[in-house]
Design an enzyme around this catalytic site. Structure first.
Site, PDB file in Angstrom:
ATOM      1  N   ASP A 123       3.397   2.287  -4.766  1.00  0.00           N
ATOM      2  CA  ASP A 123       3.390   2.266  -6.226  1.00  0.00           C
ATOM      3  C   ASP A 123       4.117   3.606  -6.792  1.00  0.00           C
ATOM      4  O   ASP A 123       4.864   3.702  -7.662  1.00  0.00           O
ATOM      5  CB  ASP A 123       2.025   1.971  -6.850  1.00  0.00           C
ATOM      6  CG  ASP A 123       0.817   2.713  -6.610  1.00  0.00           C
ATOM      7  OD1 ASP A 123       0.869   3.730  -5.596  1.00  0.00           O
ATOM      8  OD2 ASP A 123      -0.209   2.924  -7.204  1.00  0.00           O
ATOM      9  N   SER A 130     -11.270   0.851  -6.130  1.00  0.00           N
ATOM     10  CA  SER A 130     -10.877   1.391  -7.179  1.00  0.00           C
ATOM     11  C   SER A 130     -11.963   1.657  -8.128  1.00  0.00           C
ATOM     12  O   SER A 130     -11.702   1.438  -9.284  1.00  0.00           O
ATOM     13  CB  SER A 130      -9.733   0.625  -7.692  1.00  0.00           C
ATOM     14  OG  SER A 130      -9.026   1.150  -8.440  1.00  0.00           O
ATOM     15  N   ASP A 153      -3.968   0.964  -9.524  1.00  0.00           N
ATOM     16  CA  ASP A 153      -5.190   0.456 -10.026  1.00  0.00           C
ATOM     17  C   ASP A 153      -5.394   0.488 -11.495  1.00  0.00           C
ATOM     18  O   ASP A 153      -6.141  -0.511 -11.823  1.00  0.00           O
ATOM     19  CB  ASP A 153      -6.201   1.638  -9.557  1.00  0.00           C
ATOM     20  CG  ASP A 153      -5.915   1.971  -8.109  1.00  0.00           C
ATOM     21  OD1 ASP A 153      -5.392   1.278  -7.336  1.00  0.00           O
ATOM     22  OD2 ASP A 153      -6.341   3.079  -7.459  1.00  0.00           O
ATOM     23  N   LYS A 192     -10.540   9.928  -2.333  1.00  0.00           N
ATOM     24  CA  LYS A 192      -9.134  10.316  -2.550  1.00  0.00           C
ATOM     25  C   LYS A 192      -9.029  11.536  -3.136  1.00  0.00           C
ATOM     26  O   LYS A 192      -8.268  12.552  -3.008  1.00  0.00           O
ATOM     27  CB  LYS A 192      -8.870   9.344  -3.436  1.00  0.00           C
ATOM     28  CG  LYS A 192      -7.994   8.203  -3.232  1.00  0.00           C
ATOM     29  CD  LYS A 192      -7.112   7.302  -4.110  1.00  0.00           C
ATOM     30  CE  LYS A 192      -7.832   7.445  -5.496  1.00  0.00           C
ATOM     31  NZ  LYS A 192      -7.755   6.186  -6.448  1.00  0.00           N
ATOM     32  N   GLU A 221       0.552  -1.347  -0.120  1.00  0.00           N
ATOM     33  CA  GLU A 221       0.055  -0.063   0.000  1.00  0.00           C
ATOM     34  C   GLU A 221       0.852   1.321   0.042  1.00  0.00           C
ATOM     35  O   GLU A 221       1.685   1.346   0.917  1.00  0.00           O
ATOM     36  CB  GLU A 221      -0.892  -0.087   1.278  1.00  0.00           C
ATOM     37  CG  GLU A 221      -2.430   0.297   0.749  1.00  0.00           C
ATOM     38  CD  GLU A 221      -3.133  -0.863  -0.121  1.00  0.00           C
ATOM     39  OE1 GLU A 221      -3.031  -0.252  -1.199  1.00  0.00           O
ATOM     40  OE2 GLU A 221      -3.595  -1.611   0.483  1.00  0.00           O
ATOM     41  N   HIS A 222       0.416   2.257  -1.025  1.00  0.00           N
ATOM     42  CA  HIS A 222       1.140   3.574  -1.028  1.00  0.00           C
ATOM     43  C   HIS A 222       2.514   3.301  -1.419  1.00  0.00           C
ATOM     44  O   HIS A 222       3.431   4.138  -0.846  1.00  0.00           O
ATOM     45  CB  HIS A 222       1.037   4.445   0.243  1.00  0.00           C
ATOM     46  CG  HIS A 222      -0.425   4.799   0.503  1.00  0.00           C
ATOM     47  ND1 HIS A 222      -0.716   5.900  -0.214  1.00  0.00           N
ATOM     48  CD2 HIS A 222      -1.448   4.424   1.159  1.00  0.00           C
ATOM     49  CE1 HIS A 222      -2.044   5.974   0.279  1.00  0.00           C
ATOM     50  NE2 HIS A 222      -2.656   5.107   0.927  1.00  0.00           N
ATOM     51  N   TYR A 266      -3.853  11.755   0.528  1.00  0.00           N
ATOM     52  CA  TYR A 266      -3.185  11.099  -0.707  1.00  0.00           C
ATOM     53  C   TYR A 266      -2.080  11.995  -1.319  1.00  0.00           C
ATOM     54  O   TYR A 266      -0.889  11.489  -1.392  1.00  0.00           O
ATOM     55  CB  TYR A 266      -4.097  10.548  -2.061  1.00  0.00           C
ATOM     56  CG  TYR A 266      -3.236   9.754  -2.649  1.00  0.00           C
ATOM     57  CD1 TYR A 266      -3.547   8.288  -2.619  1.00  0.00           C
ATOM     58  CD2 TYR A 266      -2.808  10.260  -4.048  1.00  0.00           C
ATOM     59  CE1 TYR A 266      -2.746   7.350  -3.187  1.00  0.00           C
ATOM     60  CE2 TYR A 266      -1.967   8.977  -4.525  1.00  0.00           C
ATOM     61  CZ  TYR A 266      -2.217   7.879  -4.462  1.00  0.00           C
ATOM     62  OH  TYR A 266      -1.534   6.796  -5.287  1.00  0.00           O
TER      63      TYR A 266
HETATM   64  C1  GLA Z   1      -4.810   4.523  -4.775  1.00  0.00           C
HETATM   65  C2  GLA Z   1      -4.254   4.744  -5.642  1.00  0.00           C
HETATM   66  C3  GLA Z   1      -2.941   3.768  -5.998  1.00  0.00           C
HETATM   67  C4  GLA Z   1      -2.236   3.305  -4.726  1.00  0.00           C
HETATM   68  C5  GLA Z   1      -3.281   3.107  -3.570  1.00  0.00           C
HETATM   69  C6  GLA Z   1      -2.594   3.067  -2.257  1.00  0.00           C
HETATM   70  O1  GLA Z   1      -5.723   3.377  -4.771  1.00  0.00           O
HETATM   71  O2  GLA Z   1      -4.728   5.118  -6.800  1.00  0.00           O
HETATM   72  O3  GLA Z   1      -2.307   4.334  -7.112  1.00  0.00           O
HETATM   73  O4  GLA Z   1      -1.462   4.366  -4.667  1.00  0.00           O
HETATM   74  O5  GLA Z   1      -4.147   4.201  -3.408  1.00  0.00           O
HETATM   75  O6  GLA Z   1      -1.715   1.996  -2.297  1.00  0.00           O
END
Ligand code: GLA
Length: 552
Positions: free
Chosen positions: A63, A196, A247, A292, A60-61, A300
């Site tokens: 990418d 997503s 995503d 988000k 998580e977080h 974010y």
């Molecule tokens: C959202 C973003 C992704 C990723 C996640 C956290 O879904 O769109 O790119 O950063 O958060 O892992």
């Protein structure tokens, strides 16, 4: 390579449904959508574009720090039925809804009202000396990033198609124009749930506009999955979130039988990871809606800036070279520290060793003499000083493209999470690969131990998301704890966090009792039964990625 394959365009329903996993449900939904399109627009749709949501199993977080992640597409998806709008001979071409590329967008969900909009060319004058030339700089679709509006995601998908295929000089009489489009959207990915829905909307919308404008007709020459991922990433940024690409890649590239290991450095790569038999991933919606886009400046996008600045400060402290205008990522810091060369990226075992080392190196970011429960963040002034850049350069590189708000910036905690989480992804992946290769031992106790290991990594990820990355919330913390009590082998938040869903690893034969226990213990689920319950908590199987059906 999965990312180099073309986007599947089906003309045969049997092929389409077998790709989706032959279930009657799909057929009913697709038929209803086509019939409803016909009712509303007076003709059959020309295409239906499909893009699934995803569940992130771990990673998580990280990418946007360019580390690999491990999501799977889910069966829940967005479908967009669409077709070119015939322009009646009698109607003046200037009429709003017949102007080039105008869109009538409807949604099967009654809470989302019909929208009519048309793209405007945004012309600019070049500063070439001597002759003032007019260029088309891009398109304008008027996306409102301050509030959550469903059509923003439709518009976001449209942007990339306009910019890639209809970007030409306004003075060029031969320039083609986008055609007017009618579309009807339906979705089964709950909005703001961390599964997503936004990427699924943007991918489906991008595909719908590509298809209607004839850009997917020639399969040998059409967009690859990797190119669609890049385009969808750019498109989603228009809604105001600098998301990392996980995503979109999961929605576009996934296969029906496995999760995907997606890496982003040096380029996008996706390889399937088989999941161990005998266990299932269960998503449970905390029912806290996390948007988000609207909360981006304190959530974010702030995390994106913190991890980028953390990378520069760390690079500086470790003697890793960084260009003045460069926004080095935490992944590149490890690479450069280990002498990674452009053409020879680190292999997984070297990267793993590098990450183990970074768990210690990252301590240089920790403010000296502050206790664990003290303020581990730094102020804007301190952060600028630590970056080694003059203030104007710093603002230009790190703040000019994004809006963020904070009194303290948590460089240490964020970087510590990212390196540990990136390592957990590699360990999770390896455990899955070992099980599928029949080691360790391929017997029950071996695979039970592997499942326990996966669960432990998921639990560690949750703790790190809550304490270091601060992207959890009380409801997600509670739900993951209740999940463990109800028999989950591991449980964590999935997606951006701050609400949305958890994902839990559950033994296949315990799913029913697990779901019932969560229903009885998670207060917001009290009294839910049948469909209402399966809306909020459900087992998922990896699903196939985005595709288009063409009506013939
Ligand atoms: C959202 C973003 C992704 C990723 C996640 C956290 O879904 O769109 O790119 O950063 O958060 O892992």
């Amino acid at each position: 390579m999965a990312a180099e394959r073309p986007i599947p365009v089906y003309t045969n329903l049997a092929d389409l449904y077998s790709n989706l996993g032959a279930s009657l449900n799909h057929a009913v939904r697709w038929n209803n959508l086509a019939e409803e399109f016909q009712k509303r627009f007076g003709r059959k749709p020309a295409y239906i574009a499909r893009a699934p949501g995803r569940v992130n199993l771990i990673g998580e977080h990280i990418d946007y720090a360019l580390f690999g992640v491990l999501p799977a597409a889910i069966e829940r998806d967005i479908l967009i039925a669409c077709g070119p709008r015939p322009v009646p001979a009698s109607s003046p071409i200037s009429e709003a809804h017949h102007s080039p590329g105008s869109v009538i967008a409807e949604n099967l969900h009654t809470k989302y009202a019909r929208q009519v909009f048309a793209p405007a060319r945004k012309a600019s004058v070049s500063d070439e000396v001597g002759e003032d030339k007019v260029h088309v700089e891009g398109w304008h679709l008027d996306i409102n990033t301050k509030e959550l509006r469903w059509e923003s995601y439709v518009k976001a998908g449209y942007y990339g198609v306009l910019d890639h295929y209809f970007k030409s000089d306004v003075s060029n009489a031969n320039a083609t124009s986008p055609i007017p489009v009618d579309l009807l959207v339906t979705g089964s990915v709950p909005a703001g749930s961390g599964l997503s829905s936004s990427a699924a909307m943007v991918v489906a919308s991008t595909l719908a506009f590509l298809a209607v404008n004839g850009k997917l007709d020639d399969q040998s020459n059409s967009l690859t999955k990797g190119e669609l991922v890049k385009m969808s990433m750019e498109n989603e940024k228009r809604v105001g979130v600098n998301s990392g690409g996980m995503d979109q890649a999961a929605s576009v590239i996934s296969d029906a039988s496995s999760a995907l290991f997606i890496s982003f450095f040096p380029t996008l790569k996706a390889t399937p990871v088989p999941l161990p038999a005998g266990s299932v991933f269960v998503c449970a919606n905390s029912l806290v809606v996390a948007d988000k886009a609207v909360g981006a400046k304190r959530g974010y996008n702030l995390r994106v800036v913190e991890t980028l600045v953390g990378a520069r400060v760390l690079a500086r402290a470790l003697g890793v070279p960084v260009g003045e205008k460069e926004r080095i990522t935490l992944r590149e810091v490890v690479g450069r520290l280990l002498g990674e060369e452009k053409e020879h990226e680190l292999d997984v075992s070297d990267l793993q060793k590098g990450l183990e080392r970074m768990a210690k190196e990252v301590e240089v970011l920790r403010p000296k003499g502050v206790p664990d429960d003290g303020e581990l963040g730094v102020t804007m002034e301190e952060m600028i000083e630590m970056s080694g850049l003059p203030e104007d350069k710093f603002r230009d590189v790190y703040l000019s493209w994004v809006e963020v708000e904070a009194t303290h910036f948590q460089l240490y905690k964020r970087a510590k999470h990212v390196y540990a989480e990136a390592l957990r992804v590699l360990q999770f992946r390896q455990t899955c690969l070992d099980v599928s290769a029949g080691s360790p031992a391929g017997n029950d106790s071996g695979s039970n131990a592997a499942l326990e290991r996966l669960g432990q990594l998921m639990n560690e990820s949750q703790t790190s998301c809550a304490e270091l990355f601060e992207c959890s919330c009380p409801e997600l913390n509670n739900l993951t704890q209740l999940a463990r009590k109800a028999g989950a082998i591991g449980s964590r938040l999935t997606g951006a966090g701050w609400g949305g869903c958890t994902v839990s690893l559950v033994a296949e034969d315990k799913i029913q009792s697990f779901i019932e226990q969560i229903r009885d213990t998670y207060a917001p689920y009290k009294g839910l039964e049948g469909e209402a319950l399966s809306e909020v908590i459900f087992a998922t199987r990896p699903s196939s990625g985005a595709c288009v059906y063409k009506f013939e």
